[in-house]
Design a protein around this motif. Structure first.
Motif, PDB file in Angstrom:
ATOM      1  N   LEU A  68      12.457 -11.664  20.244  1.00 50.10           N
ATOM      2  CA  LEU A  68      12.002 -11.216  21.553  1.00 50.10           C
ATOM      3  C   LEU A  68      12.450 -12.221  22.617  1.00 50.10           C
ATOM      4  O   LEU A  68      12.669 -13.396  22.308  1.00 50.10           O
ATOM      5  N   THR A 106      10.794 -13.809  24.726  1.00 51.22           N
ATOM      6  CA  THR A 106       9.868 -14.934  24.820  1.00 51.22           C
ATOM      7  C   THR A 106       9.834 -15.787  23.563  1.00 51.22           C
ATOM      8  O   THR A 106       9.339 -16.918  23.598  1.00 51.22           O
ATOM      9  N   GLY A 120       5.294  -7.323  25.655  1.00 52.94           N
ATOM     10  CA  GLY A 120       6.456  -6.970  26.464  1.00 52.94           C
ATOM     11  C   GLY A 120       6.933  -5.566  26.189  1.00 52.94           C
ATOM     12  O   GLY A 120       6.555  -4.939  25.190  1.00 52.94           O
ATOM     13  N   SER A 154      10.549  -2.873  26.819  1.00 54.19           N
ATOM     14  CA  SER A 154      11.901  -2.608  27.317  1.00 54.19           C
ATOM     15  C   SER A 154      12.088  -1.104  27.395  1.00 54.19           C
ATOM     16  O   SER A 154      11.543  -0.357  26.568  1.00 54.19           O
ATOM     17  N   ASN A 165       8.743  -9.201  29.714  1.00 49.10           N
ATOM     18  CA  ASN A 165       8.005  -9.832  28.621  1.00 49.10           C
ATOM     19  C   ASN A 165       7.141 -10.971  29.146  1.00 49.10           C
ATOM     20  O   ASN A 165       7.538 -11.690  30.077  1.00 49.10           O
TER      21      ASN A 165
END
Length: 444
Positions: free
Chosen positions: A155, A157, A239, A241, A253
Protein backbone atom coordinates in the motif's frame (compact mmCIF):
# COMPACT_ATOMS: atom_id res chain seq x y z
CA UNK A 1 5.07 -5.76 26.57
CA UNK A 2 1.43 -6.58 27.27
CA UNK A 3 -0.36 -8.23 24.37
CA UNK A 4 -2.70 -5.89 22.52
CA UNK A 5 -6.29 -6.88 21.69
CA UNK A 6 -5.18 -7.34 18.07
CA UNK A 7 -2.37 -9.69 19.08
CA UNK A 8 -4.85 -11.73 21.11
CA UNK A 9 -7.24 -11.80 18.14
CA UNK A 10 -4.46 -13.04 15.86
CA UNK A 11 -3.65 -15.87 18.23
CA UNK A 12 -7.30 -16.86 18.56
CA UNK A 13 -7.80 -16.69 14.80
CA UNK A 14 -4.81 -18.95 14.22
CA UNK A 15 -6.03 -21.50 16.76
CA UNK A 16 -9.55 -21.30 15.38
CA UNK A 17 -8.34 -21.86 11.84
CA UNK A 18 -6.33 -24.93 12.86
CA UNK A 19 -9.32 -26.44 14.68
CA UNK A 20 -11.98 -25.54 12.14
CA UNK A 21 -10.46 -25.97 8.69
CA UNK A 22 -10.10 -29.78 8.76
CA UNK A 23 -13.89 -29.97 9.08
CA UNK A 24 -14.49 -27.50 6.23
CA UNK A 25 -12.47 -29.11 3.44
CA UNK A 26 -15.00 -28.46 0.69
CA UNK A 27 -14.06 -28.75 -2.95
CA UNK A 28 -13.36 -25.03 -3.43
CA UNK A 29 -11.03 -24.99 -0.44
CA UNK A 30 -8.98 -27.84 -1.92
CA UNK A 31 -9.31 -27.36 -5.69
CA UNK A 32 -8.60 -23.61 -5.54
CA UNK A 33 -5.52 -24.04 -3.37
CA UNK A 34 -1.96 -23.66 -4.66
CA UNK A 35 1.51 -24.20 -3.30
CA UNK A 36 4.98 -23.25 -4.52
CA UNK A 37 8.63 -23.39 -3.53
CA UNK A 38 10.77 -20.39 -4.43
CA UNK A 39 14.56 -20.66 -4.44
CA UNK A 40 16.78 -17.59 -4.20
CA UNK A 41 20.55 -17.65 -4.41
CA UNK A 42 21.75 -14.15 -3.48
CA UNK A 43 25.24 -12.62 -3.55
CA UNK A 44 25.74 -9.03 -2.40
CA UNK A 45 28.83 -6.85 -2.18
CA UNK A 46 28.75 -3.29 -0.82
CA UNK A 47 32.07 -1.43 -1.17
CA UNK A 48 32.49 1.59 1.12
CA UNK A 49 34.41 4.31 -0.71
CA UNK A 50 34.36 7.23 1.73
CA UNK A 51 36.97 8.24 4.29
CA UNK A 52 36.18 6.89 7.79
CA UNK A 53 34.44 3.72 6.66
CA UNK A 54 31.45 2.40 8.65
CA UNK A 55 31.89 0.42 11.84
CA UNK A 56 31.41 -3.32 12.00
CA UNK A 57 27.90 -4.55 12.89
CA UNK A 58 27.01 -3.69 16.47
CA UNK A 59 27.51 -6.28 19.22
CA UNK A 60 25.14 -6.07 22.17
CA UNK A 61 26.66 -4.02 24.99
CA UNK A 62 29.82 -3.16 23.05
CA UNK A 63 30.98 -0.22 20.97
CA UNK A 64 32.55 -1.22 17.63
CA UNK A 65 36.24 -0.28 17.58
CA UNK A 66 36.97 -1.46 14.06
CA UNK A 67 35.90 -0.19 10.67
CA UNK A 68 35.56 -2.08 7.41
CA UNK A 69 35.98 -1.41 3.72
CA UNK A 70 33.12 -3.61 2.52
CA UNK A 71 30.11 -5.74 3.41
CA UNK A 72 29.91 -8.98 1.46
CA UNK A 73 27.69 -12.05 1.87
CA UNK A 74 26.33 -15.01 -0.10
CA UNK A 75 23.24 -16.94 0.92
CA UNK A 76 20.57 -19.39 -0.21
CA UNK A 77 16.91 -18.73 0.48
CA UNK A 78 13.89 -21.05 0.48
CA UNK A 79 10.31 -19.74 0.48
CA UNK A 80 7.47 -22.27 0.74
CA UNK A 81 4.02 -20.74 0.13
CA UNK A 82 0.59 -22.30 0.45
CA UNK A 83 -2.67 -20.50 -0.34
CA UNK A 84 -5.96 -22.31 0.15
CA UNK A 85 -9.22 -21.61 -1.58
CA UNK A 86 -12.31 -20.73 0.43
CA UNK A 87 -14.97 -23.00 1.85
CA UNK A 88 -18.46 -22.80 0.40
CA UNK A 89 -21.16 -20.63 1.92
CA UNK A 90 -21.98 -16.99 2.48
CA UNK A 91 -18.74 -16.57 4.43
CA UNK A 92 -15.84 -18.57 3.05
CA UNK A 93 -12.96 -19.60 5.28
CA UNK A 94 -9.36 -20.22 4.23
CA UNK A 95 -5.76 -20.19 5.38
CA UNK A 96 -2.43 -19.13 3.89
CA UNK A 97 1.03 -20.07 5.14
CA UNK A 98 4.58 -19.05 4.28
CA UNK A 99 7.68 -20.77 5.57
CA UNK A 100 11.06 -19.11 4.99
CA UNK A 101 14.63 -20.30 5.50
CA UNK A 102 17.88 -18.45 4.84
CA UNK A 103 21.17 -20.37 4.83
CA UNK A 104 24.62 -18.77 5.03
CA UNK A 105 26.99 -19.77 2.25
CA UNK A 106 29.68 -17.16 2.92
CA UNK A 107 30.05 -14.30 5.42
CA UNK A 108 32.33 -13.13 8.21
CA UNK A 109 32.56 -10.72 11.14
CA UNK A 110 34.29 -8.17 8.92
CA UNK A 111 31.92 -8.46 5.99
CA UNK A 112 28.46 -9.11 7.48
CA UNK A 113 25.64 -6.59 7.55
CA UNK A 114 24.36 -6.63 3.96
CA UNK A 115 20.81 -7.39 5.09
CA UNK A 116 20.92 -10.89 3.60
CA UNK A 117 21.51 -12.76 6.85
CA UNK A 118 20.55 -12.42 10.50
CA UNK A 119 23.40 -11.17 12.69
CA UNK A 120 24.10 -12.74 16.07
CA UNK A 121 23.46 -10.12 18.77
CA UNK A 122 26.39 -11.32 20.87
CA UNK A 123 29.12 -11.67 18.24
CA UNK A 124 27.89 -9.56 15.32
CA UNK A 125 28.55 -12.46 12.95
CA UNK A 126 25.96 -13.75 10.52
CA UNK A 127 24.10 -16.79 11.82
CA UNK A 128 24.31 -20.05 9.87
CA UNK A 129 20.57 -19.99 9.22
CA UNK A 130 17.38 -18.16 10.13
CA UNK A 131 13.74 -18.24 9.11
CA UNK A 132 10.12 -17.93 10.09
CA UNK A 133 6.71 -19.58 9.71
CA UNK A 134 3.74 -17.33 9.05
CA UNK A 135 0.07 -18.31 9.16
CA UNK A 136 -2.83 -16.17 7.93
CA UNK A 137 -6.49 -16.93 8.54
CA UNK A 138 -8.85 -15.42 5.96
CA UNK A 139 -12.57 -14.87 5.58
CA UNK A 140 -14.36 -13.90 2.38
CA UNK A 141 -17.88 -12.56 1.94
CA UNK A 142 -19.02 -11.32 -1.46
CA UNK A 143 -16.07 -9.26 -2.80
CA UNK A 144 -14.50 -8.51 0.59
CA UNK A 145 -11.69 -10.43 2.26
CA UNK A 146 -10.43 -10.16 5.83
CA UNK A 147 -6.97 -11.54 6.62
CA UNK A 148 -5.53 -11.91 10.14
CA UNK A 149 -2.01 -13.10 10.89
CA UNK A 150 1.10 -12.75 8.71
CA UNK A 151 0.74 -9.97 6.14
CA UNK A 152 2.91 -8.36 3.46
CA UNK A 153 0.99 -5.19 2.56
CA UNK A 154 1.64 -3.34 -0.69
CA UNK A 155 0.00 0.00 0.00
CA UNK A 156 1.19 3.61 -0.47
CA UNK A 157 1.41 4.01 3.31
CA UNK A 158 3.25 0.72 3.88
CA UNK A 159 5.18 -1.22 1.25
CA UNK A 160 6.57 -4.49 2.61
CA UNK A 161 10.22 -4.85 1.51
CA UNK A 162 11.28 -7.87 -0.56
CA UNK A 163 14.66 -6.73 -1.88
CA UNK A 164 16.90 -9.23 -0.06
CA UNK A 165 17.02 -12.98 0.57
CA UNK A 166 13.74 -13.22 2.53
CA UNK A 167 10.79 -10.82 2.58
CA UNK A 168 9.79 -8.47 5.37
CA UNK A 169 6.46 -9.39 6.98
CA UNK A 170 4.03 -7.98 9.55
CA UNK A 171 1.55 -9.29 12.08
CA UNK A 172 -1.94 -7.81 12.09
CA UNK A 173 -5.25 -7.67 10.28
CA UNK A 174 -6.24 -6.28 6.88
CA UNK A 175 -9.62 -5.88 5.16
CA UNK A 176 -9.72 -5.61 1.37
CA UNK A 177 -13.05 -4.76 -0.27
CA UNK A 178 -13.99 -4.38 -3.94
CA UNK A 179 -17.77 -4.30 -3.59
CA UNK A 180 -18.11 -1.28 -5.90
CA UNK A 181 -16.83 -1.69 -9.45
CA UNK A 182 -13.58 0.22 -9.87
CA UNK A 183 -13.22 1.00 -6.16
CA UNK A 184 -10.69 -0.84 -3.97
CA UNK A 185 -10.76 -0.20 -0.22
CA UNK A 186 -8.17 -1.35 2.33
CA UNK A 187 -8.05 -0.89 6.10
CA UNK A 188 -6.36 -2.57 9.03
CA UNK A 189 -3.92 -2.53 11.90
CA UNK A 190 -0.42 -3.97 12.32
CA UNK A 191 1.44 -4.47 15.59
CA UNK A 192 4.68 -6.34 14.84
CA UNK A 193 7.29 -6.51 12.10
CA UNK A 194 9.69 -9.28 11.12
CA UNK A 195 12.51 -7.61 9.20
CA UNK A 196 13.97 -9.17 6.06
CA UNK A 197 17.17 -10.23 7.91
CA UNK A 198 15.50 -11.34 11.13
CA UNK A 199 13.37 -14.04 12.73
CA UNK A 200 12.22 -11.75 15.56
CA UNK A 201 8.77 -10.16 15.63
CA UNK A 202 9.37 -6.67 17.02
CA UNK A 203 7.64 -3.33 17.47
CA UNK A 204 7.97 -0.80 14.65
CA UNK A 205 10.36 2.14 14.45
CA UNK A 206 10.96 5.04 12.09
CA UNK A 207 13.05 5.13 8.93
CA UNK A 208 16.28 3.15 8.97
CA UNK A 209 18.58 6.18 9.38
CA UNK A 210 17.48 6.55 13.02
CA UNK A 211 20.36 6.74 15.51
CA UNK A 212 19.80 5.18 18.94
CA UNK A 213 22.77 7.16 20.25
CA UNK A 214 21.55 10.65 19.27
CA UNK A 215 17.80 9.81 19.12
CA UNK A 216 17.57 11.53 15.75
CA UNK A 217 17.60 10.62 12.07
CA UNK A 218 20.46 12.92 11.07
CA UNK A 219 19.89 14.87 7.86
CA UNK A 220 16.27 13.70 7.88
CA UNK A 221 15.81 16.07 10.83
CA UNK A 222 13.39 13.86 12.78
CA UNK A 223 13.83 14.04 16.55
CA UNK A 224 12.02 12.59 19.54
CA UNK A 225 10.67 14.53 22.50
CA UNK A 226 12.29 14.14 25.89
CA UNK A 227 11.39 10.80 27.43
CA UNK A 228 9.64 9.58 24.28
CA UNK A 229 9.69 5.90 23.33
CA UNK A 230 11.05 5.50 19.80
CA UNK A 231 8.96 2.47 18.82
CA UNK A 232 5.29 1.63 18.39
CA UNK A 233 3.11 -1.50 18.41
CA UNK A 234 0.21 0.06 16.52
CA UNK A 235 0.12 1.01 12.84
CA UNK A 236 -3.39 1.89 11.65
CA UNK A 237 -4.20 2.39 7.98
CA UNK A 238 -7.10 2.96 5.59
CA UNK A 239 -7.31 3.96 1.97
CA UNK A 240 -9.12 3.71 -1.32
CA UNK A 241 -8.25 3.79 -4.99
CA UNK A 242 -10.66 4.29 -7.84
CA UNK A 243 -10.11 3.22 -11.44
CA UNK A 244 -12.08 5.72 -13.47
CA UNK A 245 -11.27 3.99 -16.76
CA UNK A 246 -8.44 2.03 -18.36
CA UNK A 247 -6.26 5.16 -18.40
CA UNK A 248 -6.91 6.91 -15.06
CA UNK A 249 -6.62 5.76 -11.42
CA UNK A 250 -6.63 7.98 -8.33
CA UNK A 251 -6.22 7.18 -4.65
CA UNK A 252 -6.16 8.44 -1.08
CA UNK A 253 -4.49 6.66 1.84
CA UNK A 254 -4.12 7.45 5.55
CA UNK A 255 -1.85 5.91 8.16
CA UNK A 256 -0.86 6.47 11.78
CA UNK A 257 2.19 4.96 13.47
CA UNK A 258 0.90 5.48 16.99
CA UNK A 259 2.72 8.26 18.89
CA UNK A 260 5.18 8.80 16.03
CA UNK A 261 3.47 10.17 12.91
CA UNK A 262 0.25 10.68 10.90
CA UNK A 263 0.35 10.52 7.11
CA UNK A 264 -2.01 11.37 4.24
CA UNK A 265 -1.13 10.31 0.68
CA UNK A 266 -2.77 11.30 -2.60
CA UNK A 267 -1.82 9.69 -5.89
CA UNK A 268 -2.81 9.80 -9.54
CA UNK A 269 -1.72 7.52 -12.39
CA UNK A 270 -2.70 8.28 -15.98
CA UNK A 271 -1.70 6.60 -19.24
CA UNK A 272 -2.22 8.63 -22.42
CA UNK A 273 -2.20 6.55 -25.62
CA UNK A 274 -0.37 8.50 -28.33
CA UNK A 275 -0.08 6.10 -31.24
CA UNK A 276 0.50 2.43 -31.91
CA UNK A 277 2.98 1.17 -29.24
CA UNK A 278 3.38 4.71 -27.90
CA UNK A 279 2.06 6.14 -24.63
CA UNK A 280 2.82 8.71 -21.94
CA UNK A 281 2.34 7.69 -18.31
CA UNK A 282 1.97 10.34 -15.60
CA UNK A 283 2.53 9.29 -11.97
CA UNK A 284 1.82 12.02 -9.37
CA UNK A 285 2.26 11.51 -5.60
CA UNK A 286 1.77 13.86 -2.66
CA UNK A 287 2.23 12.99 1.02
CA UNK A 288 1.61 15.11 4.12
CA UNK A 289 3.21 13.77 7.31
CA UNK A 290 2.96 15.23 10.81
CA UNK A 291 3.86 14.20 14.36
CA UNK A 292 1.55 12.15 16.56
CA UNK A 293 2.71 13.38 19.93
CA UNK A 294 6.26 12.13 20.46
CA UNK A 295 8.21 13.46 17.46
CA UNK A 296 8.70 16.60 15.39
CA UNK A 297 7.67 15.01 12.06
CA UNK A 298 6.55 17.74 9.65
CA UNK A 299 6.94 17.01 5.95
CA UNK A 300 5.34 17.58 2.57
CA UNK A 301 6.60 15.28 -0.19
CA UNK A 302 5.69 15.94 -3.80
CA UNK A 303 6.80 13.67 -6.63
CA UNK A 304 6.09 13.35 -10.34
CA UNK A 305 7.29 10.75 -12.83
CA UNK A 306 6.63 10.93 -16.56
CA UNK A 307 7.36 7.87 -18.71
CA UNK A 308 7.24 7.81 -22.49
CA UNK A 309 6.90 4.28 -23.87
CA UNK A 310 7.95 3.64 -27.46
CA UNK A 311 7.75 0.04 -28.59
CA UNK A 312 10.10 -2.06 -26.49
CA UNK A 313 11.76 0.89 -24.75
CA UNK A 314 10.75 3.65 -22.38
CA UNK A 315 12.19 6.97 -21.23
CA UNK A 316 11.39 8.46 -17.82
CA UNK A 317 11.89 11.83 -16.14
CA UNK A 318 11.07 12.40 -12.47
CA UNK A 319 11.15 15.18 -9.91
CA UNK A 320 10.76 15.01 -6.13
CA UNK A 321 10.81 17.75 -3.50
CA UNK A 322 10.67 17.77 0.30
CA UNK A 323 9.45 20.70 2.40
CA UNK A 324 8.65 21.26 6.08
CA UNK A 325 10.69 20.93 9.26
CA UNK A 326 11.79 17.32 8.59
CA UNK A 327 12.33 14.79 5.84
CA UNK A 328 9.92 12.02 4.88
CA UNK A 329 8.87 9.53 7.59
CA UNK A 330 8.08 5.86 7.04
CA UNK A 331 8.30 2.55 8.91
CA UNK A 332 11.85 1.22 9.27
CA UNK A 333 12.75 -1.43 6.71
CA UNK A 334 9.85 -0.79 4.33
CA UNK A 335 9.98 0.74 0.87
CA UNK A 336 8.90 4.37 0.64
CA UNK A 337 6.14 5.40 -1.76
CA UNK A 338 8.31 7.99 -3.48
CA UNK A 339 9.19 8.34 -7.16
CA UNK A 340 12.89 8.67 -6.25
CA UNK A 341 13.05 5.74 -3.84
CA UNK A 342 15.66 3.61 -5.62
CA UNK A 343 18.16 0.80 -4.95
CA UNK A 344 20.15 2.51 -2.18
CA UNK A 345 18.72 5.97 -1.43
CA UNK A 346 15.30 7.56 -1.03
CA UNK A 347 16.29 11.23 -1.63
CA UNK A 348 13.88 12.23 1.12
CA UNK A 349 16.01 14.28 3.54
CA UNK A 350 14.99 17.66 4.92
CA UNK A 351 14.35 20.21 2.12
CA UNK A 352 15.89 17.89 -0.49
CA UNK A 353 15.09 18.39 -4.16
CA UNK A 354 15.94 15.63 -6.62
CA UNK A 355 15.43 14.67 -10.24
CA UNK A 356 15.66 11.35 -12.08
CA UNK A 357 16.35 10.21 -15.63
CA UNK A 358 15.55 6.60 -16.48
CA UNK A 359 15.75 4.28 -19.50
CA UNK A 360 14.28 0.76 -19.91
CA UNK A 361 14.61 -1.71 -22.77
CA UNK A 362 12.98 -5.10 -23.40
CA UNK A 363 15.20 -7.21 -25.65
CA UNK A 364 12.16 -9.03 -27.00
CA UNK A 365 12.38 -6.24 -29.57
CA UNK A 366 15.65 -7.80 -30.75
CA UNK A 367 14.32 -11.33 -30.66
CA UNK A 368 15.56 -12.17 -27.14
CA UNK A 369 12.42 -12.49 -24.99
CA UNK A 370 13.06 -12.65 -21.26
CA UNK A 371 16.03 -10.26 -21.31
CA UNK A 372 15.45 -6.76 -19.87
CA UNK A 373 17.63 -3.76 -19.04
CA UNK A 374 17.14 -0.68 -16.85
CA UNK A 375 19.39 2.24 -15.96
CA UNK A 376 18.68 5.47 -14.08
CA UNK A 377 20.43 8.46 -12.57
CA UNK A 378 19.15 10.48 -9.60
CA UNK A 379 20.62 13.76 -8.35
CA UNK A 380 19.67 15.38 -5.03
CA UNK A 381 20.55 18.78 -3.59
CA UNK A 382 19.51 21.49 -1.08
CA UNK A 383 19.57 19.08 1.90
CA UNK A 384 19.36 21.01 5.18
CA UNK A 385 22.07 19.40 7.31
CA UNK A 386 21.64 21.76 10.25
CA UNK A 387 23.09 25.03 11.49
CA UNK A 388 26.63 25.75 10.36
CA UNK A 389 26.79 22.90 7.85
CA UNK A 390 26.95 23.21 4.09
CA UNK A 391 24.13 22.17 1.78
CA UNK A 392 23.85 18.41 1.39
CA UNK A 393 24.22 16.87 -2.05
CA UNK A 394 24.02 13.28 -3.30
CA UNK A 395 23.60 11.25 -6.47
CA UNK A 396 22.97 7.63 -7.41
CA UNK A 397 23.31 5.60 -10.60
CA UNK A 398 21.57 2.22 -10.90
CA UNK A 399 21.63 -0.51 -13.53
CA UNK A 400 19.62 -3.77 -13.69
CA UNK A 401 20.07 -6.57 -16.20
CA UNK A 402 17.69 -9.53 -15.87
CA UNK A 403 16.99 -12.68 -17.85
CA UNK A 404 14.33 -15.36 -17.36
CA UNK A 405 14.71 -18.59 -19.36
CA UNK A 406 11.67 -18.89 -21.62
CA UNK A 407 11.71 -22.58 -22.60
CA UNK A 408 13.48 -25.90 -22.17
CA UNK A 409 14.54 -27.76 -19.05
CA UNK A 410 15.47 -24.53 -17.26
CA UNK A 411 12.30 -22.62 -18.12
CA UNK A 412 11.49 -20.09 -15.37
CA UNK A 413 15.04 -19.83 -14.02
CA UNK A 414 15.89 -16.15 -13.55
CA UNK A 415 19.17 -14.32 -13.14
CA UNK A 416 19.48 -10.64 -12.25
CA UNK A 417 22.50 -8.39 -11.80
CA UNK A 418 21.89 -5.14 -9.92
CA UNK A 419 24.66 -2.55 -9.84
CA UNK A 420 24.57 0.81 -8.07
CA UNK A 421 26.91 3.66 -7.24
CA UNK A 422 26.09 6.50 -4.86
CA UNK A 423 28.07 9.51 -3.66
CA UNK A 424 27.21 12.06 -0.98
CA UNK A 425 28.84 14.84 1.02
CA UNK A 426 26.91 13.84 4.17
CA UNK A 427 26.35 10.05 3.95
CA UNK A 428 27.96 6.88 2.68
CA UNK A 429 29.78 6.59 -0.64
CA UNK A 430 28.99 3.13 -1.97
CA UNK A 431 29.61 0.86 -4.93
CA UNK A 432 27.21 -2.07 -4.81
CA UNK A 433 26.60 -5.29 -6.73
CA UNK A 434 23.84 -7.85 -6.25
CA UNK A 435 23.61 -11.12 -8.19
CA UNK A 436 20.38 -13.07 -7.78
CA UNK A 437 19.48 -16.50 -9.16
CA UNK A 438 15.84 -17.47 -8.68
CA UNK A 439 13.39 -20.21 -9.55
CA UNK A 440 9.82 -20.88 -8.45
CA UNK A 441 8.53 -24.45 -8.58
CA UNK A 442 4.75 -24.87 -8.58
CA UNK A 443 3.96 -27.81 -6.31
CA UNK A 444 0.29 -27.90 -7.30
Amino acid sequence: MKATPLAQAIALAGVGACLTLPNLAHADFITDSKASLELRNFYMNRDFRQDGTPALPTVTGKTPSETRSKAEEWAQGFLMRYESGFTEGTVGVGVDTIGTLGVKLDSGRGTSGTGLLQADRETGEAQDSYGDLGVTAKLRASKSTLKVGTLMPKLPTLLSNDSRLLPQSFQGGQLNSMEIDGLTFDAGQLNRVNQRDSSDHETMTLTNSYSTKTKSTGARGINFKSGAVADSDEFNFAGASYKWNDQLTTGYNYAKLDQLYDQHILNLAHVLPIADQQSLKTDLRFARSSDDGQTNVDNKALGAMFTYALGFQSFGLGYQTMSGDTGFAYVNGTDAYLVNFVQIGDFAFKDEKSWQARYDYNFAGMGIPGLTFMTRYINGSDVDRGAGLSEGKEWERDMDIAYVVQEGDFKGVGVKWRNATTRSNFGNNLDENRLILSYTLALW
